[in-house]
Design an enzyme around this catalytic site. Structure first.
Site, short mmCIF file in Angstrom:
data_model
loop_
_atom_site.label_atom_id
_atom_site.label_comp_id
_atom_site.label_asym_id
_atom_site.label_seq_id
_atom_site.Cartn_x
_atom_site.Cartn_y
_atom_site.Cartn_z
N GLU A 136 0.84 -1.20 0.00
CA GLU A 136 0.00 0.00 0.00
C GLU A 136 0.87 1.25 0.00
OE1 GLU A 136 -3.74 -1.96 2.48
OE2 GLU A 136 -2.50 -0.39 3.40
N LEU A 137 1.96 1.22 0.75
CA LEU A 137 2.88 2.36 0.78
C LEU A 137 3.44 2.65 -0.60
CD1 LEU A 137 4.62 4.45 2.31
CD2 LEU A 137 6.31 2.65 2.64
#
Length: 226
Positions: free
Chosen positions: A96-97
């Site tokens: 997600e980062l």
């Protein structure tokens, strides 16, 4: 559990056009303690302020396809990244980062890093247990060359995120004060985003008025506006 090496690269296809925003804020974090001590209070405060918020663990259905998670991130105006000591223990959190940093670089998604009981330099330089956990997560989730590729991608994403102006819990008396500041900053950034969207139509209306006034005043010669 292994992930395909093309997991992050395939997400770029979602950013070919202007994003359609569904959420105001996406909160990226990891850890049950962080959820109970800080994120739950932040989520509640944002919701009470009428900020539509999506949490990576709570709101996204378990087993939700990665493709759908990436769309959810790209559909958020602001991404809040809560870095903690256990952050690099989660493969999903790191993927997600990557997406958040991609959105930040592609269409200027607003990113607000929050350093919760961890030093900024530990995140940027992958120090001590934070860096060790990253390596363990990569080896646990990938194999062969994919492991090194994942480590490289995640290291770059962490370094870029740590370089963005953020907030450190150590600069506040307690969690409540930090939550208050984050909510205020989010509201300000959302208001600014709305003004940026409407700025052109307002200027266009002003130009139309100028053109109409010119037609009324025939004595002055027309001027060229570039």
């Amino acid at each position: 559990m292994e992930f395909s090496s093309s997991s992050s690269s395939s997400s770029s296809s979602f950013l070919k056009s202007e994003p359609q925003f569904i959420y105001d804020v996406f909160i990226n974090f990891w850890g049950e303690d962080i959820r109970r001590k800080f994120v739950s209070h932040l989520h509640s405060a944002l919701s009470q302020s009428q900020v539509k918020t999506l949490i990576n663990e709570e709101n996204l259905q378990e087993g939700m396809k990665q493709e759908e998670r990436m769309r959810a991130i790209a559909g958020s105006k602001i991404a809040i990244i809560v870095f903690s000591k256990s952050y690099t223990e989660s493969t999903c959190c790191l993927i997600e980062l990557e997406k958040i940093i991609e959105c930040h670089q592609t269409f200027d998604q607003i990113v607000l890093p929050v350093f919760y009981e961890i030093d900024l330099l530990d995140v940027r330089h992958l120090k001590d247990d934070f860096g060790k956990a990253l390596e363990e997560t990569a080896h646990k989730s990938y194999s062969g060359e994919q492991t090194e590729h994942a480590l490289l991608r995640w290291s770059r994403a962490l370094n870029k995120a740590a370089g963005i102006n953020g907030l450190d819990i150590r600069h506040f008396m307690h969690d409540a004060e930090l939550v208050e500041v984050i909510v205020s900053r989010v509201q300000t950034k959302l208001d600014y985003a709305e003004l940026s969207i409407t700025r052109f139509p307002v200027e266009l209306e002003s130009h139309v008025e100028k053109v109409m006034n010119k037609g009324k005043d025939r004595e002055e010669p027309e001027k060229c506006y570039c």
